[in-house]
Motif scaffolding. Structure first.
Motif, PDB file in Angstrom:
ATOM      1  N   LEU A 109      42.724  40.844  46.374  1.00  0.00           N
ATOM      2  CA  LEU A 109      43.856  41.355  47.144  1.00  0.00           C
ATOM      3  C   LEU A 109      45.103  41.424  46.266  1.00  0.00           C
ATOM      4  O   LEU A 109      45.814  42.435  46.264  1.00  0.00           O
ATOM      5  CB  LEU A 109      44.117  40.489  48.379  1.00  0.00           C
ATOM      6  CG  LEU A 109      45.322  40.900  49.237  1.00  0.00           C
ATOM      7  CD1 LEU A 109      45.164  42.322  49.773  1.00  0.00           C
ATOM      8  CD2 LEU A 109      45.505  39.906  50.372  1.00  0.00           C
ATOM      9  N   ALA A 110      45.376  40.389  45.507  1.00  0.00           N
ATOM     10  CA  ALA A 110      46.541  40.375  44.613  1.00  0.00           C
ATOM     11  C   ALA A 110      46.444  41.519  43.611  1.00  0.00           C
ATOM     12  O   ALA A 110      47.438  42.224  43.361  1.00  0.00           O
ATOM     13  CB  ALA A 110      46.651  39.032  43.893  1.00  0.00           C
ATOM     14  N   ASP A 111      45.266  41.726  43.048  1.00  0.00           N
ATOM     15  CA  ASP A 111      45.066  42.826  42.096  1.00  0.00           C
ATOM     16  C   ASP A 111      45.337  44.175  42.762  1.00  0.00           C
ATOM     17  O   ASP A 111      45.968  45.049  42.178  1.00  0.00           O
ATOM     18  CB  ASP A 111      43.653  42.816  41.519  1.00  0.00           C
ATOM     19  CG  ASP A 111      43.409  41.674  40.545  1.00  0.00           C
ATOM     20  OD1 ASP A 111      44.394  41.033  40.106  1.00  0.00           O
ATOM     21  OD2 ASP A 111      42.232  41.419  40.237  1.00  0.00           O
ATOM     22  N   SER A 112      44.850  44.347  43.977  1.00  0.00           N
ATOM     23  CA  SER A 112      45.025  45.622  44.676  1.00  0.00           C
ATOM     24  C   SER A 112      46.491  45.883  45.022  1.00  0.00           C
ATOM     25  O   SER A 112      46.903  47.034  45.131  1.00  0.00           O
ATOM     26  CB  SER A 112      44.163  45.675  45.931  1.00  0.00           C
ATOM     27  OG  SER A 112      44.660  44.808  46.911  1.00  0.00           O
ATOM     28  N   ALA A 138      40.534  60.469  48.774  1.00  0.00           N
ATOM     29  CA  ALA A 138      39.543  59.394  48.872  1.00  0.00           C
ATOM     30  C   ALA A 138      38.639  59.392  47.642  1.00  0.00           C
ATOM     31  O   ALA A 138      38.317  58.329  47.098  1.00  0.00           O
ATOM     32  CB  ALA A 138      38.718  59.532  50.148  1.00  0.00           C
ATOM     33  N   THR A 139      38.246  60.564  47.189  1.00  0.00           N
ATOM     34  CA  THR A 139      37.422  60.655  45.979  1.00  0.00           C
ATOM     35  C   THR A 139      38.185  60.115  44.782  1.00  0.00           C
ATOM     36  O   THR A 139      37.645  59.338  43.990  1.00  0.00           O
ATOM     37  CB  THR A 139      36.996  62.121  45.732  1.00  0.00           C
ATOM     38  OG1 THR A 139      36.209  62.552  46.839  1.00  0.00           O
ATOM     39  CG2 THR A 139      36.203  62.262  44.448  1.00  0.00           C
ATOM     40  N   ARG A 140      39.448  60.488  44.666  1.00  0.00           N
ATOM     41  CA  ARG A 140      40.263  60.022  43.535  1.00  0.00           C
ATOM     42  C   ARG A 140      40.439  58.509  43.580  1.00  0.00           C
ATOM     43  O   ARG A 140      40.328  57.832  42.562  1.00  0.00           O
ATOM     44  CB  ARG A 140      41.631  60.729  43.587  1.00  0.00           C
ATOM     45  CG  ARG A 140      42.652  60.259  42.621  1.00  0.00           C
ATOM     46  CD  ARG A 140      42.316  60.740  41.197  1.00  0.00           C
ATOM     47  NE  ARG A 140      43.219  60.189  40.237  1.00  0.00           N
ATOM     48  CZ  ARG A 140      44.179  60.862  39.646  1.00  0.00           C
ATOM     49  NH1 ARG A 140      44.351  62.135  39.912  1.00  0.00           N
ATOM     50  NH2 ARG A 140      44.956  60.275  38.780  1.00  0.00           N
ATOM     51  N   ILE A 141      40.725  57.968  44.750  1.00  0.00           N
ATOM     52  CA  ILE A 141      40.895  56.524  44.894  1.00  0.00           C
ATOM     53  C   ILE A 141      39.597  55.809  44.557  1.00  0.00           C
ATOM     54  O   ILE A 141      39.593  54.803  43.843  1.00  0.00           O
ATOM     55  CB  ILE A 141      41.388  56.181  46.319  1.00  0.00           C
ATOM     56  CG1 ILE A 141      42.838  56.639  46.481  1.00  0.00           C
ATOM     57  CG2 ILE A 141      41.256  54.693  46.613  1.00  0.00           C
ATOM     58  CD1 ILE A 141      43.333  56.640  47.910  1.00  0.00           C
ATOM     59  N   HIS A 142      38.497  56.323  45.060  1.00  0.00           N
ATOM     60  CA  HIS A 142      37.189  55.717  44.772  1.00  0.00           C
ATOM     61  C   HIS A 142      36.896  55.745  43.285  1.00  0.00           C
ATOM     62  O   HIS A 142      36.459  54.750  42.707  1.00  0.00           O
ATOM     63  CB  HIS A 142      36.086  56.432  45.550  1.00  0.00           C
ATOM     64  CG  HIS A 142      34.736  55.846  45.320  1.00  0.00           C
ATOM     65  ND1 HIS A 142      33.903  56.298  44.339  1.00  0.00           N
ATOM     66  CD2 HIS A 142      34.098  54.819  45.932  1.00  0.00           C
ATOM     67  CE1 HIS A 142      32.798  55.586  44.339  1.00  0.00           C
ATOM     68  NE2 HIS A 142      32.881  54.691  45.300  1.00  0.00           N
ATOM     69  N   ASP A 143      37.139  56.882  42.642  1.00  0.00           N
ATOM     70  CA  ASP A 143      36.897  57.001  41.198  1.00  0.00           C
ATOM     71  C   ASP A 143      37.806  56.068  40.410  1.00  0.00           C
ATOM     72  O   ASP A 143      37.369  55.429  39.458  1.00  0.00           O
ATOM     73  CB  ASP A 143      37.105  58.444  40.730  1.00  0.00           C
ATOM     74  CG  ASP A 143      36.026  59.387  41.253  1.00  0.00           C
ATOM     75  OD1 ASP A 143      35.007  58.905  41.804  1.00  0.00           O
ATOM     76  OD2 ASP A 143      36.216  60.617  41.129  1.00  0.00           O
ATOM     77  N   ASP A 144      39.084  55.976  40.813  1.00  0.00           N
ATOM     78  CA  ASP A 144      40.025  55.074  40.136  1.00  0.00           C
ATOM     79  C   ASP A 144      39.603  53.620  40.304  1.00  0.00           C
ATOM     80  O   ASP A 144      39.708  52.832  39.382  1.00  0.00           O
ATOM     81  CB  ASP A 144      41.454  55.255  40.666  1.00  0.00           C
ATOM     82  CG  ASP A 144      42.090  56.561  40.203  1.00  0.00           C
ATOM     83  OD1 ASP A 144      41.507  57.243  39.325  1.00  0.00           O
ATOM     84  OD2 ASP A 144      43.169  56.900  40.729  1.00  0.00           O
ATOM     85  N   ALA A 145      39.115  53.266  41.496  1.00  0.00           N
ATOM     86  CA  ALA A 145      38.674  51.890  41.736  1.00  0.00           C
ATOM     87  C   ALA A 145      37.476  51.567  40.854  1.00  0.00           C
ATOM     88  O   ALA A 145      37.368  50.459  40.336  1.00  0.00           O
ATOM     89  CB  ALA A 145      38.331  51.680  43.208  1.00  0.00           C
ATOM     90  N   GLY A 146      36.592  52.530  40.654  1.00  0.00           N
ATOM     91  CA  GLY A 146      35.447  52.315  39.789  1.00  0.00           C
ATOM     92  C   GLY A 146      35.849  52.153  38.339  1.00  0.00           C
ATOM     93  O   GLY A 146      35.260  51.376  37.596  1.00  0.00           O
ATOM     94  N   ASP A 147      36.907  52.856  37.929  1.00  0.00           N
ATOM     95  CA  ASP A 147      37.392  52.747  36.545  1.00  0.00           C
ATOM     96  C   ASP A 147      38.111  51.456  36.265  1.00  0.00           C
ATOM     97  O   ASP A 147      38.186  51.015  35.124  1.00  0.00           O
ATOM     98  CB  ASP A 147      38.349  53.916  36.226  1.00  0.00           C
ATOM     99  CG  ASP A 147      37.642  55.256  36.196  1.00  0.00           C
ATOM    100  OD1 ASP A 147      36.400  55.260  36.082  1.00  0.00           O
ATOM    101  OD2 ASP A 147      38.332  56.291  36.290  1.00  0.00           O
TER     102      ASP A 147
END
Length: 161
Positions: A60-63, A146-155
């Motif tokens: 949570l802190a990281d996010s 949503a795709t961009r957020i998902h891809d960024d989270a994976g990176d």
């Protein structure tokens, strides 16, 4: 008030400018639907917890791009208000897991209902064809975001947007 006169094929910069203006206008409209007793930072925590049940404090802190002590203080206040529940992880007693309480879920539902009333007042004065176009555009925007957020989270590992 006309925000812009679009050409037949608007450039991404023009769309980004108008979208930013729309977001600012939404903030003004939604400001009429107070988030009290939660601050803007606390509201962000609630929204993250709503989508990521049983998240740990570090994630949570990281996010939030925050420190664990600051995030812990935010959660202390949310827990005191009855919006968040904390539990020790069964796998690691040093790890604290967080989730929305029933009261937290009810608060978000009420806030969304109040915000939607503000939006409906604006949408009611728009022509039907413009509402249809707005809906189609927003659905496409949400899919792309949503795709961009998902891809960024994976990176970035565990980071949540």
């Amino acid at each position: 008030m006309t925000v812009t006169a679009f050409r037949h094929r608007p450039e991404p910069d023009e769309v980004a400018r108008v979208t930013a203006t729309a977001a600012e206008l939404l903030e003004v409209l939604w400001g009429r639907a107070s988030t009290a007793p939660a601050s803007a930072s606390q509201l962000r925590v609630l929204l993250i917890l709503e989508h990521h049940e049983d998240i740990n404090m570090r994630t949570l802190a990281d996010s939030l791009a925050s420190t664990p002590p600051s995030t812990s203080r935010l959660c202390d206040r949310l827990q005191a208000a009855g919006f968040v529940e904390r539990a020790v992880s069964p796998a690691d007693r040093r790890e604290v897991r967080l989730r929305l309480s029933g009261r937290g879920r009810a608060f978000l539902a009420d806030l969304r209902a109040r915000r939607e009333r503000q939006l409906r007042a604006v949408l009611d004065v728009m022509p039907t064809a413009k509402r249809v176009a707005l809906l189609e555009g927003l659905e496409a925007f949400c899919d792309a975001a949503a795709t961009r957020i998902h891809d960024d989270a994976g990176d970035s590992g565990n980071r949540i947007a």
